[in-house]
Write a protein that holds these residues in place. Structure first.
Motif, short mmCIF file in Angstrom:
data_model
loop_
_atom_site.label_atom_id
_atom_site.label_comp_id
_atom_site.label_asym_id
_atom_site.label_seq_id
_atom_site.Cartn_x
_atom_site.Cartn_y
_atom_site.Cartn_z
N TRP A 1 -4.87 -4.36 5.12
CA TRP A 1 -3.93 -3.27 5.32
C TRP A 1 -2.61 -3.85 5.60
N LEU A 2 -2.53 -4.89 6.26
CA LEU A 2 -1.58 -5.81 6.48
C LEU A 2 -0.70 -6.19 5.53
N ASP A 3 -1.62 -6.80 4.39
CA ASP A 3 -1.10 -7.02 3.03
C ASP A 3 -0.35 -6.07 2.48
N VAL A 4 -1.19 -5.23 2.12
CA VAL A 4 -0.64 -4.19 1.15
C VAL A 4 0.34 -3.24 1.64
N TYR A 5 0.38 -2.84 2.74
CA TYR A 5 1.22 -1.84 3.45
C TYR A 5 2.14 -2.44 4.48
N THR A 6 1.51 -3.04 5.64
CA THR A 6 2.34 -3.27 6.80
C THR A 6 3.57 -4.38 6.49
N PHE A 7 3.29 -5.48 5.87
CA PHE A 7 4.08 -6.59 5.63
C PHE A 7 5.40 -6.00 4.70
N LYS A 8 4.84 -5.36 3.72
CA LYS A 8 6.14 -4.64 2.86
C LYS A 8 7.04 -3.78 3.62
N LEU A 9 6.38 -3.13 4.28
CA LEU A 9 7.18 -2.04 5.04
C LEU A 9 7.91 -2.76 6.16
#
Lengths: 420, 420
Positions: free
Chosen positions: A87-95
């Protein structure tokens, strides 16, 4: 200017986790932003003072959210079919990488601050992102709105993503700059915020510990949220005796007031360290459920005397509502009860955690006892046939089924922020 | 009168639990209240028909709530520091006894029906109380509002309370009267509703089974919600091989379409019986958490091919919102995942359960496939920056953080009930 304020209404708050204290149409007297007392009739000396009349409406302390990620408001409800690390890799860090764009940051942070206030969260401990400029924008927006908060520029110089990482030097300098700029603000203050141990080099952790102690700034981070995360910390910091010990080694674990979010899988030695260092644990039940982290034994920690508050943990949690966070904490503890037989949280315990329990991090905040700073919400529950219920039952009902529509006035530090 | 209706918008629904089907600004064509098809451009033959234009707004199936107690709306959020059996005795039975008072019943049922519609629940299976008159009032109110429902006059002639129990004869006669009166209504129909096995004598269960089979009326009750309850059933009905077998013995377990709420602690033989009898289980996660019943393995049952839908179970559940019930079902399954390693429910699976899965009980309801009755909600999610998200992400976001304020139009059986 008059320094005395009097509110009349149905008052409910907790002095201890054990019970809710209530007054039917009591008079809450506030002097210089602090509670002087609650009276059944107005004391003679205050009879000439005009009254903010909330007869038959509930007056309760403002909510305290001890763990929330402001940028992640823009991802609530998304990607929750994943677990923490993905969840961190795919969504949060990009956001979060988008918060170098000030226009984008302004749009999201404006929404965040407005929704925080709408939901009756008068005090919060906030993670921003690594970006200095937009983090300052968040400070400014909170100040404008009149909310109380600790705001952390996030520190991460390791194991992030190409688009979301900073140099050790940059991280330290930017943090120092924000500390110097905001430490004297009365309501919105800086907090040292290493994202979590795996995102920080030893050099960064060491420098952050020094900054915290040098400027007497509090600390917030994540601790023991997910089993894979814990294994990773053990691999990255083999010299540490526990996850908590990593922070402690660098002066980031109670050397100044410290918040650690989650604490689901704490080992006994780690718990003892946490108790010794007087670290506050933040229970984030919605987030723990949403990203399948685990079931945190909040009641067990509360009974043990550990400092514990509640966090919405948006965006792992999906709602900024602290009343729904209270409900979820109780629900989580009841599921644990069916498994282990240990006692579940009561309403008064969970309400305490979301008010006086969490409020301790801000000083005398979260209660209506004499000497406490007045943060309060006026709740209009007219439509639920209030005449049939006790004040405590009405509090229960508001917590379970009420929402921002029922909160009609919000006072922070003695001031009605709707009037700002 | 025109029998064709065309809606334009961002369409999302589930054909199977595995995935959400979406159309960007598709045209949903409805003929005689049923879906004819979804088209990317309007077919030539329909070009003269005016369009209900919801461009860029979401169009989703109406929600189906398979288990809800209408009278208990008046106790939501109260007494939840108790477990099932105490909660029934101290709160629920007293409350339900008040439904002999028609003025009181009218006030609560009006609120219930309005809130059900506000929350986008277009079909529901409802427990009323033992009182014939006020139960009929609920039928009438649902009909006026245009909602689809099965409504059950509750049957209980044993182990109730002085103030909440009926004679066996009275229970049977009143039930028969309601069946005869309402069986031919197109949208609001009767359902046989023994409260749960411990509240019924063998004579009553037998008569209810006969009534169900004679008039071909469906059945709803409770099954295996709480460990103490199960022990009690075993003591009361030692001749039965399982809790489910009690109902089965009397023709109340799939002989006509049957709903059983909860099913948390089902034994393997009982599950096989349930499968053989094609009984639908209703998963009520909020209630299971609130009254500490246990963690229901919904995903395991879904994978096994058992019919399963979702229920708010107000007042054990505190919210009529089926979107929050979806969230809680996913959260419950994620907590189970952290304990047992079995897979959690995905959003599409839980959304399916709250629409097409539960809709099966009403016939072809809960999907936008050709031939399905059109029950639909128009969702305005403008404020959440829809331009950046896919339709499926927007659906996720609405489910997690939206509420009744986002539902702007409700169609049931092809009709916009706001216009009624």
């Amino acid at each position: 200017m008059d320094t005395i304020k009097i509110l009349k209404g149905d008052i409910a708050f907790t002095k201890s986790p054990d019970e809710v204290t209530t007054y039917k149409n009591g008079y809450l007297v506030i002097k210089d932003k602090k509670i002087l007392g609650i009276y059944e009739t107005i004391p003679e000396s205050f009879q000439k003072i005009s009254i903010d009349d909330y007869t038959d409406q509930l007056i309760i302390p403002g909510f305290v959210d001890l763990h929330v990620h402001a940028p992640q408001l823009d991802q609530v409800g998304l990607g929750l079919d994943k677990e923490l690390m993905d969840w961190l890799d795919v969504y949060t860090f990009k956001l979060e990488s988008r918060f170098q764009d000030m226009d984008y940051a302004k749009e999201v942070y404006n929404r965040f601050v407005d929704q925080l206030a709408n939901n009756g969260t008068t005090r919060s401990c906030i993670f921003a992102t690594i970006h200095k400029e937009s983090t300052q924008l968040l400070f400014e927006r909170l100040k404008e709105k009149g909310l109380g908060a600790y705001v952390g520029k996030v520190n991460m110089d390791a194991n992030g993503a190409k688009y979301l990482q900073e140099s050790t030097k940059e991280s330290i300098e930017d943090t120092r700059e924000i500390i110097l700029k905001y430490s004297n603000d009365p309501l919105v203050k800086p907090i040292i915020t290493p994202r979590f141990a795996p995102n920080c080099t030893r050099a960064l952790l060491k420098a952050l510990g020094q900054l915290a102690n040098q400027h007497n700034v509090p600390v917030q981070s994540h601790l023991s949220e997910n089993k894979k995360e814990i294994q990773w910390v053990k691999k990255l910091f083999p010299e540490a005796t526990s996850y908590g010990d990593v922070y402690n080694h660098y002066g980031l674990f109670g050397q100044t007031p410290t918040l650690m979010a989650h604490g689901i899988y704490l080992e006994e030695e780690e718990l003892k360290l946490l108790e010794k260092q007087d670290v506050t644990i933040v229970h984030c039940p919605d987030s723990n459920m949403n990203i399948a982290s685990g079931m945190m034994p909040a009641r067990r920690y509360l009974d043990r005397g550990i400092k514990i508050g509640l966090g919405s943990d948006v965006g792992g949690g999906h709602l900024l509502s602290m009343s729904q966070t209270i409900v979820r904490a109780i629900q989580n503890s009841k599921m644990l009860q069916t498994l282990t037989g240990e006692k579940a949280l009561t309403m008064s315990e969970a309400f305490y955690m979301a008010t006086k329990g969490g409020g301790k991090f801000f000083g005398k905040v979260g209660s209506f006892e004499t000497g406490y700073t007045f943060d309060g919400l006026i709740i209009d529950d007219e439509k639920w046939t209030k005449e049939r219920l006790t004040i405590e039952e009405r509090l229960n009902r508001f917590i379970y089924v009420g929402d921002d529509r029922n909160i009609i006035i919000r006072y922070i530090n003695g001031v009605d922020i709707n009037l700002k």
